[in-house]
Design a protein around this motif. Sequence first.
Motif, mmCIF file in Angstrom:
data_model
loop_
_atom_site.group_PDB
_atom_site.id
_atom_site.type_symbol
_atom_site.label_atom_id
_atom_site.label_comp_id
_atom_site.label_asym_id
_atom_site.label_seq_id
_atom_site.Cartn_x
_atom_site.Cartn_y
_atom_site.Cartn_z
ATOM 1 N N ALA A 192 0.930 -1.160 -0.110
ATOM 2 C CA ALA A 192 -0.008 0.038 -0.054
ATOM 3 C C ALA A 192 0.814 1.331 -0.089
ATOM 4 C CB ALA A 192 -0.779 0.143 1.220
ATOM 5 N N LEU A 193 2.071 1.193 0.253
ATOM 6 C CA LEU A 193 3.116 2.254 0.229
ATOM 7 C C LEU A 193 3.759 2.627 -1.150
ATOM 8 C CD1 LEU A 193 4.803 1.811 3.706
ATOM 9 C CD2 LEU A 193 2.660 3.305 3.222
ATOM 10 N N ASP A 194 3.264 1.776 -2.213
ATOM 11 C CA ASP A 194 3.818 1.886 -3.577
ATOM 12 C C ASP A 194 3.610 3.321 -3.903
ATOM 13 O OD1 ASP A 194 5.353 1.099 -5.826
ATOM 14 O OD2 ASP A 194 3.209 0.749 -6.988
ATOM 15 N N GLY A 195 4.625 4.085 -4.390
ATOM 16 C CA GLY A 195 4.613 5.587 -4.865
ATOM 17 C C GLY A 195 4.779 6.335 -3.840
ATOM 18 N N TYR A 196 5.373 6.001 -2.487
ATOM 19 C CA TYR A 196 5.602 7.001 -1.405
ATOM 20 C C TYR A 196 6.292 8.090 -1.826
ATOM 21 C CZ TYR A 196 4.586 8.277 3.290
ATOM 22 O OH TYR A 196 3.919 8.675 4.530
ATOM 23 N N TRP A 197 6.096 9.335 -1.294
ATOM 24 C CA TRP A 197 6.906 10.528 -1.706
ATOM 25 C C TRP A 197 6.752 11.106 -3.014
ATOM 26 C CZ3 TRP A 197 8.437 12.147 2.558
ATOM 27 C CH2 TRP A 197 8.948 11.338 3.872
ATOM 28 N N GLY A 198 5.521 10.463 -3.562
ATOM 29 C CA GLY A 198 4.594 11.114 -4.619
ATOM 30 C C GLY A 198 5.136 10.708 -6.163
ATOM 31 N N SER A 199 5.745 9.473 -6.093
ATOM 32 C CA SER A 199 6.383 8.922 -7.211
ATOM 33 C C SER A 199 6.706 7.530 -7.165
ATOM 34 C CB SER A 199 7.512 9.875 -7.879
ATOM 35 O OG SER A 199 8.145 9.211 -9.003
ATOM 36 N N ALA A 200 6.268 6.962 -8.187
ATOM 37 C CA ALA A 200 7.019 5.471 -8.036
ATOM 38 C C ALA A 200 8.410 5.222 -8.604
ATOM 39 C CB ALA A 200 5.940 4.458 -8.941
ATOM 40 N N ASP A 201 8.713 6.422 -9.003
ATOM 41 C CA ASP A 201 10.051 6.372 -9.623
ATOM 42 C C ASP A 201 10.935 6.713 -8.117
ATOM 43 O OD1 ASP A 201 12.824 7.484 -10.436
ATOM 44 O OD2 ASP A 201 11.915 8.131 -12.327
ATOM 45 N N LEU A 202 11.793 5.793 -7.777
ATOM 46 C CA LEU A 202 12.497 5.919 -6.627
ATOM 47 C C LEU A 202 13.503 6.822 -6.812
ATOM 48 C CD1 LEU A 202 13.040 2.213 -5.404
ATOM 49 C CD2 LEU A 202 11.453 3.911 -4.416
ATOM 50 N N ASP A 203 14.126 7.189 -7.790
ATOM 51 C CA ASP A 203 14.922 8.430 -7.999
ATOM 52 C C ASP A 203 14.317 9.811 -7.807
ATOM 53 O OD1 ASP A 203 17.280 6.963 -8.610
ATOM 54 O OD2 ASP A 203 16.843 7.010 -10.765
ATOM 55 N N ALA A 204 12.970 9.898 -8.125
ATOM 56 C CA ALA A 204 12.315 11.109 -7.915
ATOM 57 C C ALA A 204 11.843 11.115 -6.391
ATOM 58 C CB ALA A 204 10.997 11.346 -8.854
ATOM 59 N N ALA A 205 11.375 10.159 -5.890
ATOM 60 C CA ALA A 205 11.016 9.872 -4.617
ATOM 61 C C ALA A 205 12.051 10.291 -3.788
ATOM 62 C CB ALA A 205 10.508 8.356 -4.389
ATOM 63 N N THR A 206 13.358 10.006 -3.918
ATOM 64 C CA THR A 206 14.656 10.187 -3.218
ATOM 65 C C THR A 206 14.789 11.652 -3.050
ATOM 66 O OG1 THR A 206 15.599 8.035 -3.822
ATOM 67 C CG2 THR A 206 16.957 10.007 -3.127
ATOM 68 N N GLU A 207 14.577 12.346 -4.370
ATOM 69 C CA GLU A 207 14.870 13.789 -4.015
ATOM 70 C C GLU A 207 13.715 14.576 -3.199
ATOM 71 O OE1 GLU A 207 17.376 15.104 -5.512
ATOM 72 O OE2 GLU A 207 17.835 13.136 -6.131
ATOM 73 N N THR A 208 12.300 14.098 -3.147
ATOM 74 C CA THR A 208 11.343 14.676 -2.264
ATOM 75 C C THR A 208 11.797 14.341 -0.788
ATOM 76 O OG1 THR A 208 9.934 14.257 -3.867
ATOM 77 C CG2 THR A 208 8.935 14.567 -1.978
ATOM 78 N N PHE A 209 12.111 12.901 -0.624
ATOM 79 C CA PHE A 209 12.610 12.741 0.898
ATOM 80 C C PHE A 209 13.784 13.799 1.004
ATOM 81 C CE2 PHE A 209 14.808 9.001 3.396
ATOM 82 C CZ PHE A 209 13.868 9.366 4.452
ATOM 83 N N LEU A 210 14.595 13.769 0.329
ATOM 84 C CA LEU A 210 15.798 14.454 0.736
ATOM 85 C C LEU A 210 15.545 16.206 1.118
ATOM 86 C CD1 LEU A 210 18.753 12.856 -1.460
ATOM 87 C CD2 LEU A 210 18.519 12.886 1.257
ATOM 88 N N GLU A 211 14.579 16.346 0.094
ATOM 89 C CA GLU A 211 14.212 17.811 0.462
ATOM 90 C C GLU A 211 13.593 18.084 1.513
ATOM 91 O OE1 GLU A 211 11.387 21.232 -1.758
ATOM 92 O OE2 GLU A 211 11.750 19.181 -2.910
#
Length: 383
Positions: A192-211
Amino acid sequence: MSLLLPRPDGTTRAYEPRATPLGLPPGPPPASRTVFSAAHVVADPYADTSPDSPAAIDWDATLAFRRHLWSHGLGVAEAMDTAQRGMGLDWPTAAELIGRSAAEARAVGGRIACGIGTDQIGSGNLNEVKAAYEEQLGVVEGAGAQPVLMASRALAATARGPEDYLSLYTDLLRQASGPVILHWLGPMFDPALDGYWGSADLDAATETFLEVVAAHPDKVDGIKVSLLDARREVELRRRLPDGVRCYTGDDFNYPELIAGDRLGFSHALLGIFDPLGPLAAEAVRVLDKGDTDAFRALLDPTVDLSRHLFETPTRFYKTGVVFLAWLAGHQAHFTMVGGLQSARSLPHLARAYELADGIGLFPDPGLAEARMKSLLNVYGVPQ
């Protein structure tokens, strides 16, 4: 005398149990790494419950297991995924668990961090998700424990994109009275947590997480990454602001991540350190002395067991954790909240026993053998 253990193909194999345990004594907290064990809960086997009922907990056995972890110098990560949050442990019982464990931690001088999420609501809009997080933050801080800001199924279902995550996490971090641990749990642990941080792309999700982290380094003690991707974790920890820890949640690659490299290392917050507690603590105390080879010699042999327990579907690893706690004598039964003891097959459990026994994990190998034999008898495997 050997045991006959079942294979997945329906045949059996003979296994000769180990005669002596590792016998690791209690010890102080490691100095070079901060190490948490995410702890399981012990169900009340006499409760007349169903999988849909509120969780019934054996509080004495549950708290005794936490004292066991603290006695070996580990911190306890409470009310996390390993405690079956969202898989049998409901929020009212989790709140009681947090209060009881935090009081026990104060009594024995143990370190504790507790998970906060939104599991008191099934779904909701962003304001309702925020209110649910705020309620749980108040419970954890009121208990005197450090919050672990866990991923939210409700947020994953409601958020429209990265901006919703940035807004909500900013509000929560501003409200926190002290530094929290941010937890990124991957979909292999909870689909159910697929796409967390707003994207299923882990690179994009990582940028949001680090922000989120970069905007509030004073409110983030560390990040807990559970993506089972060692390369991504190393890249993440190298981009963290000074003073923000990386707590590995990688139950496949933890020895190399904790050992680190010339550019840094990971601390640990791991479900596998529930069954491995004494051995893991001793290994990190060896690492305190700068002996990386001896650290790896202790911890590397445990990886096969961990990878087995966390094999797909990974979210059912809790069954193996509780099974090993029963074999080790930390509880008197193999019963789980939500009936989750049925989530793994007998061949899977038999292999877990063999791997754990092979590394000397059981304090009393004879007890573990007798309990394994009793389970085999229940399943109709002749001995």
